[in-house]
Write an enzyme that holds these catalytic residues in place. Structure first.
Site, PDB file in Angstrom:
ATOM      1  N   ASN A 198       0.845  -1.202   0.000  1.00 47.61           N
ATOM      2  CA  ASN A 198       0.000   0.000   0.000  1.00 47.61           C
ATOM      3  C   ASN A 198       0.875   1.245   0.000  1.00 47.61           C
ATOM      4  O   ASN A 198       2.095   1.157   0.023  1.00 47.61           O
ATOM      5  CB  ASN A 198      -0.964  -0.027   1.199  1.00 47.61           C
ATOM      6  CG  ASN A 198      -0.216  -0.073   2.513  1.00 47.61           C
ATOM      7  OD1 ASN A 198       0.483   0.859   2.873  1.00 47.61           O
ATOM      8  ND2 ASN A 198      -0.346  -1.180   3.231  1.00 47.61           N
ATOM      9  N   LYS A 205       8.799 -17.104 -10.696  1.00 45.60           N
ATOM     10  CA  LYS A 205       8.070 -15.957 -11.238  1.00 45.60           C
ATOM     11  C   LYS A 205       6.865 -16.445 -12.048  1.00 45.60           C
ATOM     12  O   LYS A 205       7.029 -17.323 -12.918  1.00 45.60           O
ATOM     13  CB  LYS A 205       9.023 -15.137 -12.117  1.00 45.60           C
ATOM     14  CG  LYS A 205       8.434 -13.852 -12.567  1.00 45.60           C
ATOM     15  CD  LYS A 205       9.443 -13.023 -13.340  1.00 45.60           C
ATOM     16  CE  LYS A 205       8.723 -11.900 -14.043  1.00 45.60           C
ATOM     17  NZ  LYS A 205       9.251 -11.583 -15.334  1.00 45.60           N
TER      18      LYS A 205
END
Ligand code: CTP
Length: 415
Positions: A219, A298
């Site tokens: 955030n 990934k």
């Protein structure tokens, strides 16, 4: 504390066309009861003479790092760059040119002003003035960010017509506004040392919850509010420990800081320090959810939609509310609506002694997360309700401690 009754301001004048306004700044500082000593850079002396400042301040104007006589070890001027800043209660650089800001940010010390800056330990204010393009240049903005991160007070330039014929931000702030800011900073520096002997634990910044080895959910929290609280707790005499998520800012000097990434790591670091803390402030924006599975490789792109399943993290604040004993616990809450009702509900649900409820979204109008300013309500379990007007985070931190301190004093009286 041993300071003279008349506070002293060291005024460093930089070499820009606005240097002539520095004489007016001296007068406005004097109007507010300050004693001023001036130092001029070589460039400043191209615009205005030391004599002007000597006459206005009735004090010696320092212009040279190595004055005649400096080579003699018993000469006072040999250590003037240490002595002069030590006598000052505030150091104001006005006008601060782009060059001076760069030197201050990087700690250069090639003249009296910049050397005194390194020797000085009190509040530093800079009032920049320069051409709008120079002000907007990423190098200048990066230097300002470094200075702000170090706790330097930047007095924003005004917007308007400039000597160079351009229009925009870069014009030196009004002399009286600059003097008022010096006064405000010095007032703020005074105040109670009511946290002496207490240990304060503060969380700050966001957490990062990994998705795969290169991606994460996080955030916008910058850590500013938590660091402002830490700086204020230090000023009030507390031992301060910070548990911080990944942030770009440096924690205030004097605090012990431990860096964590995930909510789980933050929880562990906080719980370990709980027994030795008197006051715990959860200012961190802890992730409420994390990916249920973290891919060990990934994740490859494909045309199909990708769903990431999230699971709740453990609520550290609520856990502290259960474990805290008689320690004082302060939580934070971000609310888009019904600030007070939601804040009170969260205060009770999480077992906090206090809760700082901040408006976010439209109601916040630019304040709050990832901003220099904040606002809201401080709600207490004993019925306290303190309005926190919109202001800088340092000022808000003071109000929060003013509100929380009585509960700490009551607790100290019990033990
Ligand atoms: N907090 C925590 N652990 C979490 C999540 C939040 O300790 N896993 C703390 C924060 O540090 C902050 C307070 O709880 O002090 C915020 O509460 P939270 O319930 O996350 O607030 P909101 O995100 O505003 O929640 P809600 O969705 O319930 O409004």
């Amino acid at each position: 504390m041993g300071k003279p009754a008349q506070p002293r301001v060291l005024l460093g004048v930089g070499g820009g066309i606005a240097a002539y306004k520095a004489a007016e700044i001296v007068r406005r500082l004097q109007d507010r009861g300050f004693r001023v000593q001036a130092t001029l850079t070589a460039a400043a002396q191209r615009f205005i003479t030391p004599l002007t400042f000597a006459a206005l301040t009735q004090d010696k104007v320092v212009t040279e790092l190595f004055e005649p006589g400096a080579a003699q070890p018993d000469s006072a001027s040999a250590i003037e760059h240490i002595e002069v800043p030590l006598r000052a209660d505030a150091f104001l650089v006005a006008p601060a040119t782009a060059d001076l800001l760069a030197k201050l940010a990087h700690g250069l010390a090639d003249d009296f002003l910049t050397t005194a800056h390194l020797a000085y330990q009190g509040p530093l204010l800079v009032a920049p003035a320069m051409n709008v393009n120079m002000w907007n240049h990423p190098a200048t903005q990066a230097n300002l960010a470094v200075l702000r991160g170090r706790g330097v007070h930047v007095i924003e330039p005004d917007e308007g017509a400039m000597a160079c014929g351009m229009y925009g931000p870069g014009r030196l702030a009004e002399p009286d506004a600059i003097a008022a800011e010096v006064e405000r900073v010095l007032e703020a520096g005074r105040g109670p040392r009511d946290l002496e002997g207490l240990s304060v634990l503060i969380t700050a910044g966001p957490t990062r919850e990994p998705v795969d080895p290169v991606r994460y959910i996080s955030n916008r929290s910058s850590g500013r509010m938590g660091f402002a609280l830490a700086a204020e707790a230090l000023r009030r005499g507390a031992r301060v420990r910070i548990v911080r998520g990944p942030v770009a800012l440096e924690p205030p000097a004097g605090a012990e800081a431990v860096a964590v990434e995930t909510a789980a790591e933050m929880r562990q670091a906080v719980l370990e320090r709980l027994p030795s803390s008197d006051l715990i402030i959860m200012a961190a924006a802890v992730a409420d959810y994390r990916p249920r599975q973290v891919a060990d490789r990934k994740i490859k792109k494909s045309d199909a939609a990708l769903a990431i399943e999230l699971e709740p993290t453990q609520d550290i604040l609520a856990e502290l509310g259960r474990l805290k004993g008689d320690r004082v616990l302060v939580g934070f809450a971000a609310e888009t609506n019904d600030l007070e009702a939601h804040g009170l509900d969260k205060l009770r649900r999480k077992g906090c002694d206090f809760l700082v409820a901040n408006p976010v979204g439209d109601a916040a109008a630019g304040a709050g997360m990832d901003s220099e300013e904040n606002q809201g309500l401080l709600l207490g379990a004993a019925g306290e309700r303190i309005e926190l007007p919109r202001e800088g985070k340092a000022a808000m931190a003071r109000r929060i401690f003013d509100g929380v301190a009585p509960a700490l004093a009551r607790r100290k009286a019990h033990v």
